[in-house]
Design a protein around this motif. Structure first.
Motif, short mmCIF file in Angstrom:
data_model
loop_
_atom_site.label_atom_id
_atom_site.label_comp_id
_atom_site.label_asym_id
_atom_site.label_seq_id
_atom_site.Cartn_x
_atom_site.Cartn_y
_atom_site.Cartn_z
N ASN A 213 -3.62 -0.04 -2.65
CA ASN A 213 -3.66 -0.92 -1.49
C ASN A 213 -4.12 -2.28 -2.01
O ASN A 213 -5.28 -2.46 -2.36
CB ASN A 213 -4.62 -0.39 -0.43
CG ASN A 213 -4.57 -1.20 0.84
OD1 ASN A 213 -3.97 -2.27 0.90
ND2 ASN A 213 -5.21 -0.68 1.88
N GLU B 16 -3.23 6.49 -5.10
CA GLU B 16 -3.05 5.60 -3.96
C GLU B 16 -3.34 4.17 -4.38
O GLU B 16 -4.12 3.92 -5.29
CB GLU B 16 -3.98 6.03 -2.82
CG GLU B 16 -3.59 7.37 -2.25
CD GLU B 16 -4.40 7.73 -1.02
OE1 GLU B 16 -5.17 6.89 -0.51
OE2 GLU B 16 -4.23 8.86 -0.56
N LYS C 98 -1.32 12.35 -7.20
CA LYS C 98 -0.97 11.10 -6.54
C LYS C 98 -2.05 10.04 -6.78
O LYS C 98 -3.23 10.34 -6.74
CB LYS C 98 -0.83 11.30 -5.04
CG LYS C 98 0.37 12.08 -4.61
CD LYS C 98 0.41 12.16 -3.09
CE LYS C 98 1.59 12.98 -2.63
NZ LYS C 98 1.62 13.10 -1.16
N ARG D 196 0.84 -1.20 0.00
CA ARG D 196 0.00 0.00 0.00
C ARG D 196 0.87 1.24 0.00
O ARG D 196 2.03 1.19 0.42
CB ARG D 196 -0.94 0.02 1.19
CG ARG D 196 -0.25 0.12 2.52
CD ARG D 196 -1.23 0.05 3.69
NE ARG D 196 -0.55 -0.10 4.95
CZ ARG D 196 -0.03 0.89 5.66
NH1 ARG D 196 -0.15 2.13 5.25
NH2 ARG D 196 0.58 0.66 6.79
N TRP E 226 1.37 5.31 -2.14
CA TRP E 226 0.99 6.23 -3.21
C TRP E 226 2.17 6.41 -4.14
O TRP E 226 3.32 6.15 -3.78
CB TRP E 226 0.52 7.58 -2.66
CG TRP E 226 1.56 8.32 -1.87
CD1 TRP E 226 1.70 8.32 -0.51
CD2 TRP E 226 2.62 9.15 -2.37
NE1 TRP E 226 2.77 9.10 -0.13
CE2 TRP E 226 3.36 9.62 -1.27
CE3 TRP E 226 3.02 9.53 -3.65
CZ2 TRP E 226 4.46 10.46 -1.39
CZ3 TRP E 226 4.13 10.37 -3.76
CH2 TRP E 226 4.83 10.83 -2.65
#
Length: 158
Positions: A60, A58, A56, A44, A46
Motif C-alpha cells: 500500500n 501486501e 502473499k 495497493r 497483494w
C-alpha cells in the motif's frame, strides 16, 4: 515493495481480470470524462512472493504531489502519471510518464491504445476495470492468480 511498470500502466496490463462485484462501479464510462492528466496517488493490493508462490505480500503505497504536479513524497522515484486522450470511437490513447528524480522532470515512458467498453479498458485479452470515477479521482482494479491491485489516480486542479 517493488513497483513494476505493469502496475502503473493501464496500457500494458498483464493481468486477466476476474470480475469484481461492486454496486458502486460505473456501468459505462464516457470517454470525455476519462480524458486528461492523471497522477498515480495510491497503489495497493497483494502479490505472491517470487520465491514462495504460496506466500502473499501486501503493499500500500501513497504518492503526494504539489499543486504543480511535482512529487513531494519520499517515494518520488516511483511516481507516475498518465495522459488519457480519445483516439476514436471507443478507443483511448494512454501515455505513461515517470518522474526523473535526478533531472527533476517528467519523462516519457510509453504509449498505447486501448479499447473502452463500458467500464473496462481492454488491451487484447488484458482488462482493467474502472471501479470509481469522479471529476478528480479514478480507481482501477485488476486481478489474476498471482496478484490483485487497486490503483487510484487523481486529476490535479491547477
Amino acid at each position: 515493495m517493488k513497483i513494476r511498470i505493469d502496475y502503473l500502466l493501464l496500457v500494458v496490463m498483464l493481468f486477466a481480470l476476474q470480475s469484481c462485484s461492486n454496486d458502486d462501479e460505473p456501468k459505462h464510462v464516457d470517454p470525455e470524462y476519462l480524458s486528461g492528466e492523471w497522477y498515480l496517488t495510491n497503489i495497493r493490493g497483494w502479490e505472491y512472493d517470487d520465491d514462495a508462490h504460496n506466500k502473499k505480500s501486501e503493499f500500500n503505497e501513497t504518492f503526494i504531489f504539489d499543486s504543480k504536479g511535482i512529487p513531494v513524497s519520499d517515494n518520488a522515484i516511483d511516481a507516475h502519471k498518465i495522459n488519457i486522450s480519445i483516439a476514436g470511437a471507443d478507443y483511448m490513447n494512454i501515455t505513461d510518464y515517470y518522474w526523473d528524480v535526478y533531472d527533476k522532470e517528467w519523462k516519457f515512458n510509453e504509449t498505447g491504445e486501448v479499447k473502452l467498453k463500458d467500464n473496462q479498458l481492454i488491451d487484447g485479452t488484458m482488462k482493467v476495470t474502472i471501479t470509481r470515477l469522479s471529476d478528480t479521482s479514478m480507481t482501477t482494479y485488476q486481478k489474476d492468480e498471482d496478484e490483485e491491485t487497486y490503483i487510484t489516480y487523481t486529476k490535479l486542479l491547477y
